[in-house]
Enzyme design. Structure first.
Site, PDB file in Angstrom:
ATOM      1  N   ASP A  30      -4.362  22.090   9.756  1.00  0.00           N
ATOM      2  CA  ASP A  30      -4.845  21.119   8.781  1.00  0.00           C
ATOM      3  C   ASP A  30      -5.667  21.798   7.695  1.00  0.00           C
ATOM      4  OD1 ASP A  30      -7.667  21.213   9.481  1.00  0.00           O
ATOM      5  OD2 ASP A  30      -7.164  20.097  11.291  1.00  0.00           O
ATOM      6  N   ASN A  33       0.860  -1.182   0.000  1.00  0.00           N
ATOM      7  CA  ASN A  33       0.000   0.000   0.000  1.00  0.00           C
ATOM      8  C   ASN A  33       0.893   1.227   0.000  1.00  0.00           C
ATOM      9  OD1 ASN A  33      -2.821   1.319   0.611  1.00  0.00           O
ATOM     10  ND2 ASN A  33      -1.382   2.280   2.019  1.00  0.00           N
ATOM     11  N   TYR A  72       0.704  10.357   4.001  1.00  0.00           N
ATOM     12  CA  TYR A  72       0.269  10.668   5.364  1.00  0.00           C
ATOM     13  C   TYR A  72       1.248  11.661   5.986  1.00  0.00           C
ATOM     14  CZ  TYR A  72      -1.727   6.004   4.463  1.00  0.00           C
ATOM     15  OH  TYR A  72      -2.352   4.928   3.899  1.00  0.00           O
ATOM     16  N   ARG A  73       0.746  12.425   6.953  1.00  0.00           N
ATOM     17  CA  ARG A  73       1.612  13.363   7.662  1.00  0.00           C
ATOM     18  C   ARG A  73       2.457  12.612   8.688  1.00  0.00           C
ATOM     19  NH1 ARG A  73      -1.752  16.474  11.260  1.00  0.00           N
ATOM     20  NH2 ARG A  73      -0.962  15.128  12.900  1.00  0.00           N
ATOM     21  N   TRP A 101      -2.432   8.564  10.362  1.00  0.00           N
ATOM     22  CA  TRP A 101      -3.303   8.021   9.313  1.00  0.00           C
ATOM     23  C   TRP A 101      -4.650   7.632   9.910  1.00  0.00           C
ATOM     24  CZ3 TRP A 101       0.850   3.795   8.196  1.00  0.00           C
ATOM     25  CH2 TRP A 101       0.939   2.900   9.267  1.00  0.00           C
ATOM     26  N   LEU A 102      -5.694   7.698   9.092  1.00  0.00           N
ATOM     27  CA  LEU A 102      -7.016   7.286   9.531  1.00  0.00           C
ATOM     28  C   LEU A 102      -7.083   5.774   9.612  1.00  0.00           C
ATOM     29  CD1 LEU A 102      -9.198   9.703   7.341  1.00  0.00           C
ATOM     30  CD2 LEU A 102      -8.601   9.962   9.749  1.00  0.00           C
ATOM     31  N   GLU A 159      -0.938   1.162  -6.493  1.00  0.00           N
ATOM     32  CA  GLU A 159      -0.593   2.557  -6.754  1.00  0.00           C
ATOM     33  C   GLU A 159       0.533   2.672  -7.777  1.00  0.00           C
ATOM     34  OE1 GLU A 159      -2.595   2.500  -2.753  1.00  0.00           O
ATOM     35  OE2 GLU A 159      -1.049   1.291  -3.731  1.00  0.00           O
ATOM     36  N   ARG A 198      -7.366   3.630   6.403  1.00  0.00           N
ATOM     37  CA  ARG A 198      -6.314   3.653   5.385  1.00  0.00           C
ATOM     38  C   ARG A 198      -5.542   2.334   5.357  1.00  0.00           C
ATOM     39  NH1 ARG A 198      -8.632   7.304   2.420  1.00  0.00           N
ATOM     40  NH2 ARG A 198      -8.592   9.423   3.249  1.00  0.00           N
ATOM     41  N   GLY A 199      -4.888   2.122   4.208  1.00  0.00           N
ATOM     42  CA  GLY A 199      -4.198   0.858   3.997  1.00  0.00           C
ATOM     43  C   GLY A 199      -3.102   0.600   5.001  1.00  0.00           C
TER      44      GLY A 199
END
Length: 502
Positions: free
Chosen positions: A284, A171, A175-176, A189-190, A235, A193-194
């Site tokens: 953000d 993946n 991300y920050r 990351w949320l 990707e 997310r992968g």
């Protein structure tokens, strides 16, 4: 696909869209303040060649206009992006061709997929310099701190690469990352997310998760990684489809992962499940400082880079920002895919001022009562990235959805708030949206701004005002005769608000 970050910088320089800054600048606040001012006026990309505390230059604002974001996709006009979207839509839900021409088109797409497969580079430029052990110090990378209330230095345009420990599927996400020490960073990351999914799987097996961060890649690869389209393609393959040819990958030195061979920097490390540190606050995309969250800690043990590397960065905040320009370009790619998911949609637009995802404007070819509400509900479930869209405005196909004047007119002249506005309460929501009463839970609003037909209304609708076509044509022919030839009516009508009008 032979271009890298340096090639894109050269392209911008050749087209007069890049400035090199030789004066000494501070990565703490100063770089972001300079870039912020140029973003506001559509200014050029920047390369800071003399950065305090680091021997490496910093590139920023490379994607600060729609035009440059299109160039990153190897295209000149936003309209060209829809052809790419049509290709991806065909790959997502292929249908048996009914005509010879359809079979030929599908064959071309399959050939493009074959061309897009990545290749391997055994002597990658990204490993020209290798730093490990006690010599590793992340402070050498000129990470910026954009806002005075930010908790520290950050990486924003790094490709965060992980791998599923069961299937081996990689993946790639953007991300920050926050600097925590000379050898550690937290990743924000949320949970959907992968990378987060891979970490949960590694935790179930009692394993560490290997991570690689690729910095300073071709912006085209960043756009591919930021495209959350539900197609069963990697990707890397997306990047190849975007660029018209496969990208070169290289195997990392110390982890079993692959990165773009032309990356300027590569960080290699691991996450131990459960090892967390506070991350934030940071400015953000909503235009506010976010909160502090415990986030996974990455321990790095290897840094590789090219000779004389360039550090590519950006920062979030209230639009316009680079992320908003990227979103406007990706909007064009989504359009054919969304049409395939929701057949009545003619076009859709995510305004930059609405943070590129909080409000959507949809035009439909209205054929029956209630169709606008159906289209809004279908939009929210069509693609994962629309889950957090708060407002959906549905208009007739005659409305130019990229012209705010026309959209506001449609809302004002066609909407009865009692009849045409509907709200879905307590739906899953963006945790960065402070407008919600409960963080992570909020409402959504649909607005039907289409012309009403029975039984939506029980009275006749007035005819729209239009010029007499013969008189309009005559005036057009005589425009210069009136002494008004220096006024370009096309520009007056179209681009007043900075959006491209098809």
């Amino acid at each position: 696909m032979a271009r890298d970050l340096r090639g894109f910088i050269q392209l911008l320089e050749k087209r007069g869209q890049l400035r090199r800054i030789k004066a000494l600048v501070d990565p703490d606040l100063e770089i972001a303040e300079i870039a912020q001012r140029l973003l506001q006026c559509g200014g050029p990309g920047l390369v800071f060649e003399n950065v305090k505390g680091s021997p490496y230059p910093v590139a920023v604002n490379l994607l600060g206009t729609i035009e440059r974001a299109c160039w990153a996709m190897n295209m000149e006009q936003p309209q060209e992006l829809e052809a790419l979207g049509q290709k991806l839509a065909l790959l997502q839900q292929p249908k048996p061709p009914k005509k010879i021409s359809q079979a030929i088109d599908f064959g071309k797409v399959l050939f493009d997929v074959l061309k897009a497969k990545p290749s391997r580079d055994l002597l990658p430029p990204c490993q020209q310099v290798v730093i490990q052990g006690k010599d590793l110090d992340l402070n050498q990378i000129p990470m910026i701190r954009p806002y005075p209330g930010d908790a520290g230095k950050i990486i924003t345009l790094g490709l965060v690469i992980t791998k599923d420990c069961e299937t081996g599927t990689p993946n790639v996400g953007v991300y920050r990352l926050q600097l925590q020490s000379p050898t550690t960073m937290t990743v924000h990351w949320l949970s959907v997310r992968g990378g987060a999914r891979h970490l949960r799987k590694a935790a179930e097996r009692g394993q560490k998760l290997e991570v690689a961060i690729a910095l300073g890649v071709d912006p085209l690869v960043i756009l591919a990684a930021a495209t959350p389209i539900p197609v069963d393609l990697s990707e890397w393959l997306f990047a190849g489809l975007y660029g018209g040819g496969g990208i070169n990958l290289a195997k990392c030195k110390t982890v079993d992962l692959e990165v773009p061979a032309d990356s300027e920097f590569v960080l290699e490390g691991t996450i131990t499940p459960g090892e967390m540190l506070p991350d934030g606050p940071f400015g953000d995309h909503m235009g506010y400082y976010g909160g502090v969250e415990d986030s996974p800690l990455i321990r790095f043990h290897c840094l590789t880079h090219r000779k004389n590397p360039i550090y590519l960065t950006t920062f979030s905040g209230r639009p316009p920002k680079e992320e908003a320009m990227m979103a406007l370009v990706l909007n064009r790619i989504y359009t054919p895919i969304l049409r395939q998911q929701v057949s009545e949609i003619v076009d859709f637009f995510l305004p930059m001022e609405a943070l590129s995802y909080k409000a959507a404007i949809i035009s439909i070819d209205k054929a029956y009562p209630g169709q606008a509400r159906r289209a809004a509900l279908a939009f929210w479930s069509a693609l994962p990235q629309f889950t957090y869209t708060k407002f959906v405005i549905v208009v007739d196909r005659s409305i130019n959805i990229r012209d705010p004047r026309q959209v506001v007119w449609a809302i004002s002249s066609k909407v009865d708030p009692v009849r045409d506005v509907f709200i879905l309460p307590e739906t899953p929501f963006d945790t960065l949206d402070f407008a919600s009463e409960k963080i992570g839970l909020g409402g959504r609003m649909g607005i039907d701004a289409t012309t009403k037909i029975p039984p939506e209304t029980d009275h006749a609708w007035g005819d729209a005002l239009e010029s007499d076509p013969d008189v309009a044509a005559m005036v057009g022919r005589r425009w210069a005769e009136y002494g008004l030839g220096d006024i370009d009516l096309a520009m007056v009508d179209s681009n007043c608000f900075g959006y491209e009008i098809p």
